[in-house]
Design an enzyme around this catalytic site. Structure first.
Site, PDB file in Angstrom:
ATOM      1  N   ASN A 153     117.997  18.672  91.259  1.00 53.65           N
ATOM      2  CA  ASN A 153     118.503  17.444  90.657  1.00 53.65           C
ATOM      3  C   ASN A 153     119.681  17.666  89.708  1.00 53.65           C
ATOM      4  OD1 ASN A 153     115.965  18.567  89.514  1.00 53.65           O
ATOM      5  ND2 ASN A 153     116.581  17.326  87.753  1.00 53.65           N
ATOM      6  N   GLN A 181     115.750  13.976  95.409  1.00 53.65           N
ATOM      7  CA  GLN A 181     117.222  13.942  95.412  1.00 53.65           C
ATOM      8  C   GLN A 181     117.792  14.028  96.826  1.00 53.65           C
ATOM      9  OE1 GLN A 181     119.358  13.434  92.916  1.00 53.65           O
ATOM     10  NE2 GLN A 181     117.816  13.402  91.303  1.00 53.65           N
ATOM     11  N   HIS A 203     114.267   4.677  93.190  1.00 57.40           N
ATOM     12  CA  HIS A 203     115.479   4.350  92.419  1.00 57.40           C
ATOM     13  C   HIS A 203     116.622   5.340  92.591  1.00 57.40           C
ATOM     14  CE1 HIS A 203     115.091   6.969  88.695  1.00 57.40           C
ATOM     15  NE2 HIS A 203     113.882   7.123  89.214  1.00 57.40           N
ATOM     16  N   THR A 239      96.366  -1.951  92.483  1.00 60.13           N
ATOM     17  CA  THR A 239      96.974  -3.006  93.309  1.00 60.13           C
ATOM     18  C   THR A 239      98.381  -2.590  93.705  1.00 60.13           C
ATOM     19  OG1 THR A 239      95.677  -4.653  92.147  1.00 60.13           O
ATOM     20  CG2 THR A 239      97.604  -5.474  93.335  1.00 60.13           C
ATOM     21  N   CYS A 325     116.118  12.995  82.419  1.00 61.21           N
ATOM     22  CA  CYS A 325     114.935  13.102  81.560  1.00 61.21           C
ATOM     23  C   CYS A 325     115.082  14.201  80.525  1.00 61.21           C
ATOM     24  CB  CYS A 325     113.660  13.270  82.364  1.00 61.21           C
ATOM     25  SG  CYS A 325     113.874  14.161  83.850  1.00 61.21           S
TER      26      CYS A 325
HETATM   27  N1  PLP Z   1     112.004  14.965  91.177  1.00 62.25           N
HETATM   28  C1  PLP Z   1     113.344  15.027  91.101  1.00 62.25           C
HETATM   29  C2  PLP Z   1     114.066  16.130  91.805  1.00 62.25           C
HETATM   30  C3  PLP Z   1     114.057  14.076  90.361  1.00 62.25           C
HETATM   31  O1  PLP Z   1     115.372  14.151  90.273  1.00 62.25           O
HETATM   32  C4  PLP Z   1     113.329  13.051  89.702  1.00 62.25           C
HETATM   33  C5  PLP Z   1     114.021  12.061  88.843  1.00 62.25           C
HETATM   34  O2  PLP Z   1     114.996  12.351  88.203  1.00 62.25           O
HETATM   35  C6  PLP Z   1     111.928  13.014  89.830  1.00 62.25           C
HETATM   36  C7  PLP Z   1     111.308  13.995  90.569  1.00 62.25           C
HETATM   37  C8  PLP Z   1     111.113  11.942  89.166  1.00 62.25           C
HETATM   38  O3  PLP Z   1     111.245  10.732  89.856  1.00 62.25           O
HETATM   39  P1  PLP Z   1     110.868   9.337  89.136  1.00 62.25           P
HETATM   40  O4  PLP Z   1     111.999   9.039  88.200  1.00 62.25           O
HETATM   41  O5  PLP Z   1     110.762   8.372  90.266  1.00 62.25           O
HETATM   42  O6  PLP Z   1     109.587   9.540  88.449  1.00 62.25           O
END
Ligand code: PLP
Length: 391
Positions: A153, A181, A203, A239, A325
């Site tokens: 990512n 990704q 998303h 749900t 994140c």
């Molecule tokens: N895995 C990867 C490689 C990601 O880039 C991300 C989000 O940035 C996630 C997992 C987590 O996905 P989500 O934001 O849908 O929890």
């Protein structure tokens, strides 16, 4: 020509705008068809039928069976479920992953380590690629699961999942891959049987937040993660997020259809790279022919990546210094350190992630602003001034 008040979004690896067709597909399920899919009256039956159809449409795109797809709340849940669920379904107690996984994989494994599981972490080469040969040295009779992401990512580097899958299956060990990704950026054909489990998130591909998928190949052993009212064939209670599921199905179809446009995204990225070539002390991460088409990751000496992101943001350009994140983290990214990038240089990281909406004009403007940003920030850096600027 870019107007000075225009906004340029180049952070598609963090999240993407929801596509118009996706909003249209979700709309009726927010207000008109709002029934609970578990209800046995007409409202519920209609919602259930639409979920079933959505699952079939996604399965068609990914070349798998509909009963191999489970809807979740996103990539994080899918990763946690796969890791906890597959580890707990096995009598073995060891896991193998890589040092460059997303925190939702690494932290799930860390949590398991508190419950007497052991983990081994694959290193990468300097291009950010896991070396499959190392896997041979880590596999043992107690290995319950191997998990390596399909595309990173931060750097966008593609991992050698074919080879990893071959080794895992030769040793009879299930292989799970985080493809959050990768989906919509590279071709995926689950019918080839390379993966026993795979995670996706809405998303990242023009769908809504809060919806994702865990693919589980028929026969894959897994424990349920969310215990509840028997939804998702008893494996994932709660749900169903009907509007999210309807939006996700449309987003997946559009993204798979648009795969052919990725070549032009790649050429816009190359145009950007060319426009940046005269920035000194800038280091490209990964090999261009082995990264996601839209991701460009560069580390700049004597610049703090988060300052760079703020500077760009003040100029209407939205990029990222690491994964979304971790963007408040003070420490450099674990991914870059695992690649052997020196600590100070890793602090100067910038991730630009393009998609088919971005234009040549936008990236040329971005290059122009980025050059000014780098030289302005360097001129404020005492160490750089001492080394390179005349008194
Ligand atoms: N895995 C990867 C490689 C990601 O880039 C991300 C989000 O940035 C996630 C997992 C987590 O996905 P989500 O934001 O849908 O929890």
């Amino acid at each position: 020509m870019i107007q000075s008040n225009q906004q340029i979004y180049v952070d598609n690896a963090a999240s993407t705008p929801v596509r118009d067709e996706v909003v249209a597909a979700m709309q009726p399920f927010l207000q008109t068809v709002f029934g609970n899919p578990s209800s046995i009256h007409k409202c519920g039956i209609y919602a259930r039928r639409n979920i079933d159809e959505a699952r079939e449409r996604i399965a068609y795109c990914l070349k798998c069976h509909p009963d191999e797809l489970y809807f979740t709340s996103g990539g994080t849940e899918s990763n946690n479920w796969a890791i906890f669920g597959m580890a707990m379904a096995s009598e073995k107690k060891e896991l193998i992953t890589s040092q460059i996984e997303h925190p939702s994989v690494l932290n799930a494994i860390k949590a398991l380590e508190r419950f007497a599981y052991k983990a081994a972490y694959l290193k990468t080469n300097s291009f950010g690629e896991v070396v499959p040969e190392e896997l041979e040295t880590l596999i043992n009779l107690n290995t319950a699961l191997i998990t390596v992401m399909l595309a990173n990512n931060e750097t966008g580097v593609l991992q050698p999942v074919d080879k990893i899958s071959e080794l895992a299956h030769w040793h009879n060990i299930p292989f799970f891959s985080d493809a959050v990704q990768a989906i919509g950026n590279v071709e995926l054909d689950l019918s080839k049987g390379l993966f026993d489990a795979m995670s996706f998130s809405g998303h990242k591909l023009g769908g809504p937040k809060g919806i994702g998928i865990l693919y589980l190949r028929r026969g894959t052993k897994i424990e349920p993660f969310l215990h509840g009212g028997g939804q998702e064939r008893g494996y994932r209670g709660g749900t169903e997020n009907v509007p999210g599921i309807m939006g996700l199905a449309t987003a997946v179809e559009l993204a798979i259809n648009d795969l052919k446009k990725k070549q032009s995204v790649q050429s816009i990225k190359l145009r950007l790279l060319e426009a940046l070539h005269d920035i000194p002390m800038a280091h490209l991460s990964g090999r261009l022919d082995n990264t996601l088409p839209g991701t460009l990751h560069i580390c700049f000496d004597y610049v703090d990546g988060s300052d760079l992101v703020r500077y760009l943001s003040m100029n209407g350009i939205f990029a990222s210094s690491s994964s979304a994140c971790a963007s408040n983290a003070k420490e450099p990214s674990h991914v870059l350190l695992a690649m052997g990038i020196p600590y100070e240089l890793a602090r100067g990281a910038l991730r630009i992630s393009l998609n088919e909406r971005n234009t040549i004009d936008e990236v040329l403007y971005l290059a122009h602003v980025l050059k000014t940003a780098v030289s302005t920030l360097r001129s404020m850096n005492a160490e750089y001034r001492n080394m390179y600027m005349k008194k």
